[in-house]
Design a protein around this motif. Structure first.
Motif, short mmCIF file in Angstrom:
data_model
loop_
_atom_site.label_atom_id
_atom_site.label_comp_id
_atom_site.label_asym_id
_atom_site.label_seq_id
_atom_site.Cartn_x
_atom_site.Cartn_y
_atom_site.Cartn_z
N ALA A 31 -7.43 6.40 -2.82
CA ALA A 31 -6.73 5.55 -3.79
C ALA A 31 -7.43 5.57 -5.15
O ALA A 31 -6.79 5.72 -6.20
N LEU A 32 -8.74 5.43 -5.14
CA LEU A 32 -9.50 5.40 -6.38
C LEU A 32 -9.54 6.76 -7.07
O LEU A 32 -9.35 6.87 -8.28
N LYS A 33 -9.74 7.80 -6.29
CA LYS A 33 -9.87 9.14 -6.87
C LYS A 33 -8.54 9.65 -7.43
O LYS A 33 -8.51 10.40 -8.41
N SER A 34 -7.45 9.26 -6.82
CA SER A 34 -6.13 9.75 -7.24
C SER A 34 -5.52 8.92 -8.35
O SER A 34 -4.51 9.31 -8.94
N GLY A 35 -6.10 7.76 -8.62
CA GLY A 35 -5.52 6.88 -9.64
C GLY A 35 -4.31 6.13 -9.13
O GLY A 35 -3.46 5.71 -9.94
N ALA A 36 -4.21 5.95 -7.83
CA ALA A 36 -3.12 5.16 -7.26
C ALA A 36 -3.25 3.71 -7.70
O ALA A 36 -4.31 3.28 -8.19
N ASP A 37 -2.20 2.94 -7.52
CA ASP A 37 -2.19 1.56 -8.00
C ASP A 37 -2.85 0.59 -7.03
O ASP A 37 -3.13 -0.56 -7.41
N GLY A 38 -3.08 1.03 -5.79
CA GLY A 38 -3.70 0.12 -4.84
C GLY A 38 -3.88 0.74 -3.48
O GLY A 38 -3.64 1.94 -3.29
N VAL A 39 -4.29 -0.09 -2.53
CA VAL A 39 -4.53 0.35 -1.16
C VAL A 39 -4.03 -0.73 -0.21
O VAL A 39 -4.03 -1.92 -0.55
N HIS A 40 -3.59 -0.31 0.96
CA HIS A 40 -3.24 -1.25 2.01
C HIS A 40 -4.16 -0.98 3.19
O HIS A 40 -4.26 0.16 3.66
N VAL A 41 -4.84 -2.03 3.65
CA VAL A 41 -5.80 -1.85 4.74
C VAL A 41 -5.40 -2.63 5.98
O VAL A 41 -4.86 -3.73 5.89
#
Length: 213
Positions: free
Chosen positions: A78-88
């Motif tokens: 998520a961080l490396k790709s520049g995504a808007d967020g993560v779901h865990v």
């Protein structure tokens, strides 16, 4: 993107099992054309570099439609790709740890199956929670079922919004009415559809009738 609960209205979760006649990007674009309001990219078996590369492509596509991209489970991708967020999930990285590492507008979603888990997620800094499985799920056959009563109890226990997930389709989505969810997360009813754009548009119209303003 700055999070607001309206993003959760129709939450598309990808599943590479449905890729075949179309590529994943083509499927996602059809879903975006049909009106999905947020996309979660789920890749359980892909290596890190390939996942990042795919996530960048999906991010660019989602942003073309002004829709946020959430990465399933993998904070690093998520961080490396520049995504808007993560779901865990419950067994993934703790929300509190993620919140310390990310910017204020980074969206964090957390799976919650109990009131206790919902309260923990909210206190840790989650923006929203995913609650389910609300129906038998074809993609997670071993998922623990959440009754309508449990769903209402979990949703009402916290102030962060909730999206229902698990086996949701056009025929059963109206059973969520009165649960106070902000939206529905859908996998096969979108990506397993013969006409993804049409199926998405129909789902969106129906989910609007059960989500309270």
């Amino acid at each position: 993107m700055t999070f607001n609960k309206k993003m959760l209205l129709l939450y598309a979760v990808t599943d590479s099992a449905w890729v075949g006649k179309q590529t994943l990007l083509e499927q996602i674009e059809d879903a975006l054309k049909g009106g999905v309001t947020i996309v979660q990219l789920r890749e359980k078996k892909m290596d890190h570099d390939s996942f990042v590369k795919e996530a960048v492509q999906v991010r660019d596509l989602c942003h073309k439609y002004h829709v946020p991209l959430i990465i399933n489970d993998n904070v690093e991708v998520a961080l490396k790709s520049g995504a808007d967020g993560v779901h865990v999930g419950i067994e993934d990285a703790p929300v509190a740890e993620i919140r310390k590492r990310v910017s204020a507008d980074f969206i964090i979603g957390a799976t919650c199956k109990t009131v206790e888990q919902a309260k923990t997620a909210e206190a840790a800094g989650a923006d929203y929670m995913g609650v389910g499985a609300v129906f038998p799920s074809p993609t997670k056959t071993n998922a623990i079922r959440i009754t309508n009563e449990q769903l209402r109890e979990i949703v009402s226990s916290v102030s962060i919004p909730a999206v229902a997930i698990g086996g949701i389709n056009y025929d059963n989505i109206c059973e969520l009415k009165g649960s106070s969810v902000s939206g529905a997360a859908v996998v096969s009813a979108i990506f397993g559809a013969e006409d993804i754009e049409k199926a998405t548009a129909l789902l969106k119209e129906r989910i609007k009738t059960i989500v309270e303003e």
